[in-house]
Design an enzyme around this catalytic site. Structure first.
Site, PDB file in Angstrom:
ATOM      1  N   ASN A  23       0.802  -1.227   0.000  1.00  0.00           N
ATOM      2  CA  ASN A  23       0.000   0.000   0.000  1.00  0.00           C
ATOM      3  C   ASN A  23       0.835   1.277   0.000  1.00  0.00           C
ATOM      4  OD1 ASN A  23      -2.260  -1.519  -0.184  1.00  0.00           O
ATOM      5  ND2 ASN A  23      -2.895  -1.299   1.951  1.00  0.00           N
ATOM      6  N   CYS A 119     -17.247  -3.623  -3.511  1.00  0.00           N
ATOM      7  CA  CYS A 119     -16.133  -4.500  -3.146  1.00  0.00           C
ATOM      8  C   CYS A 119     -16.646  -5.414  -2.044  1.00  0.00           C
ATOM      9  CB  CYS A 119     -15.004  -3.587  -2.685  1.00  0.00           C
ATOM     10  SG  CYS A 119     -13.678  -4.336  -1.786  1.00  0.00           S
ATOM     11  N   ARG A 124     -17.315   1.418  -0.579  1.00  0.00           N
ATOM     12  CA  ARG A 124     -16.071   2.076  -0.962  1.00  0.00           C
ATOM     13  C   ARG A 124     -16.215   3.074  -2.123  1.00  0.00           C
ATOM     14  NH1 ARG A 124     -11.222  -2.101  -0.885  1.00  0.00           N
ATOM     15  NH2 ARG A 124     -10.070  -0.205  -0.487  1.00  0.00           N
ATOM     16  N   ASP A 310      -7.000  -3.512   8.399  1.00  0.00           N
ATOM     17  CA  ASP A 310      -6.318  -4.563   7.633  1.00  0.00           C
ATOM     18  C   ASP A 310      -5.717  -5.652   8.527  1.00  0.00           C
ATOM     19  OD1 ASP A 310      -6.995  -3.222   5.350  1.00  0.00           O
ATOM     20  OD2 ASP A 310      -5.020  -2.374   4.975  1.00  0.00           O
TER      21      ASP A 310
END
Ligand code: EPZ
Length: 422
Positions: A23, A119, A124, A310
């Site tokens: 990321n 998603c 999102r 995450d």
């Protein structure tokens, strides 16, 4: 479709090197669109999303070079951009494709980017990215599933931006656009993730002025032109966190090298409360071992520096082995508990009510056939499988391959019985 077959019940022991952060590498690759000169990135993880971003940049006629001799390097040279478009075929496989929107419109004055759509983990939307660009003078329209953004005559202008909600890639898009806009841009309520600070470092090396990275207020002075740079991507804090849980859940002992402990504080604090022993060894290594029975500890996901969404799924896997009930609250995404039902099929006691999951442990997990639904959910199923009795087969590991570099090799090297099967 490829699967993982895992024989659980083995203690992991040894050393694992943490890869570069996906990321952070993705926005860094997109930032290369801001200059005709080469941008050389080091410590880029060899994961699927990086390949997809490379294909996307190549579609825009940027040169993307990787070499088998130096697999962690990617060099991007966007000398000219003749096709400022991110097509649906690529965007649908990777939402982070939207990171090209800001750089494209700033550099070429025009961008056409497919809307990502829904998603597995939530709706999102990208409305906040678009509002930021509008404030910088871009005219935005949406047609046929694509966003078109046009800069005004003379290019994007610096602006005072305030995000209603903290958004990581939204902040990154605004930063990259601001780096080539005229004048100063102030971004309030900016994301504070380490990946933002990493992008700021790269933009500074390319010639932009960026202040306040890591705080909620960013100040960016755009440059008329940016130049090439060489940049080392930060270590992946989510991969590191996943490996910490792997050590803890198997009652093993792992030494994680080339990580950044300072980025992992929220995770290491939670794990320590739960009874996991974690020690910093030198500047960039962490040793983890299970200090005895685990205790249930509640967690709520938050933006950085809080506990990362995450890491929520992986933490849930650990809590199935902890004594007591832990309440896991997900505040970032509305549908990020898909892994829970698969863990229940392995014997976990998890009940879900809206954004809260209650995990009761410890339970003896048993191997089963399970299905991965997204990247971090896949990782959590691998962790559950490592401690489960018997064999687990995890389907759809392509989700995992998007963001973990050779996870089966890394875990196999420290004692896991894990293989990839067709
Ligand atoms: C980034 O996604 C990460 N992706 C995600 O990593 C991570 O889960 C997420 O940040 C949160 O930390 C990359 O960095 C490439 P957001 P992003 O915009 O930027 C809402 C992984 O597993 N929102 O910070 O897309 C949004 O719906 C992943 O590696 C709007 O409403 O996340 C969410 O509820 C998946 N409008 C919240 O904000 C917008 O315009 C935070 O999302 C933008 C976001």
């Amino acid at each position: 479709m490829e699967k993982f077959r895992i024989e659980g019940g083995r203690r992991l022991e040894g050393m694992v090197r943490v890869s570069g952060a996906k990321n952070a590498a993705l926005p860094a690759m997109a930032a290369a669109l801001l200059t005709p000169e080469p941008v050389r990135l080091r410590n880029v993880p060899r994961v699927r999303d990086i390949v997809t971003m490379g294909r996307l940049l190549a579609h825009m006629e940027a040169h993307v070079e990787t070499s088998p001799a130096e697999p962690e390097y990617v060099t991007i040279r966007a000398e000219k951009i003749s096709n400022a478009e991110a097509p649906y075929e690529l965007v649908k496989t990777m939402r982070a494709s939207v990171l090209t929107l800001g750089p494209l419109v700033a550099r070429t004055g025009y961008a056409r980017v497919s809307l990502p759509g829904g998603c597995a983990i939530g709706a999102r939307p990208i409305d906040l990215h678009l509002k930021a660009l509008e404030k910088m003078g871009a005219a935005i329209s949406t047609e046929h599933g694509y966003v078109e953004a046009r800069a005004p005559e003379g290019g994007l202008r610096g602006a005072e931006l305030r995000f209603e909600k903290i958004t990581v890639t939204g902040t990154e898009n605004a930063m990259m656009a601001a780096a080539l806009a005229s004048g100063e841009t102030v971004i309030e309520n900016a994301a504070r993730e380490p990946e933002i600070a990493d992008l700021a470092r790269l933009l500074i090396t390319m010639g932009a002025k960026v202040e306040g990275a890591g705080t909620a207020t960013l100040r960016i002075c755009g440059a008329a032109e940016l130049h090439g740079a060489t940049h080392t991507v930060i270590p992946d804090r989510i991969e590191a966190g996943t490996l910490l849980v792997a050590g803890a859940i198997t009652g093993g002992e792992l030494l994680l090298t080339q990580c950044e402990p300072a980025h992992l504080t929220a995770v290491t604090e939670k794990l320590a409360q739960a009874g996991v022993v974690i020690r910093a060894e030198g500047g960039n290594a962490l040793r983890v071992h299970n200090g005895g029975p685990l205790t249930a500890v509640d967690v709520t996901t938050e933006e950085y520096p809080g506990f990362a969404t995450d890491m929520q799924a992986q933490y849930m896997a650990l809590m199935t082995q902890a004594e007591g009930a832990s309440v896991i609250t997900e505040t970032i995404f509305e549908n990020r508990f898909l892994h829970a039902q698969e863990m229940v099929r392995m014997g976990a006691h998890i009940s879900i009510e809206g954004r809260r999951a209650v995990v009761r442990g410890p339970v003896r997990l048993t191997g089963a056939s399970v299905q991965a639904s997204d990247l971090r959910a896949s990782a959590s199923l691998v962790l559950a499988a490592l401690v489960a009795e018997g064999e687990t087969v995890i389907d759809r590991v392509y989700h995992l391959d998007r963001g973990y570099e050779r996870l089966e090799e890394k875990l196999g090297a420290v004692g896991a019985k894990i293989e990839r099967i067709k």
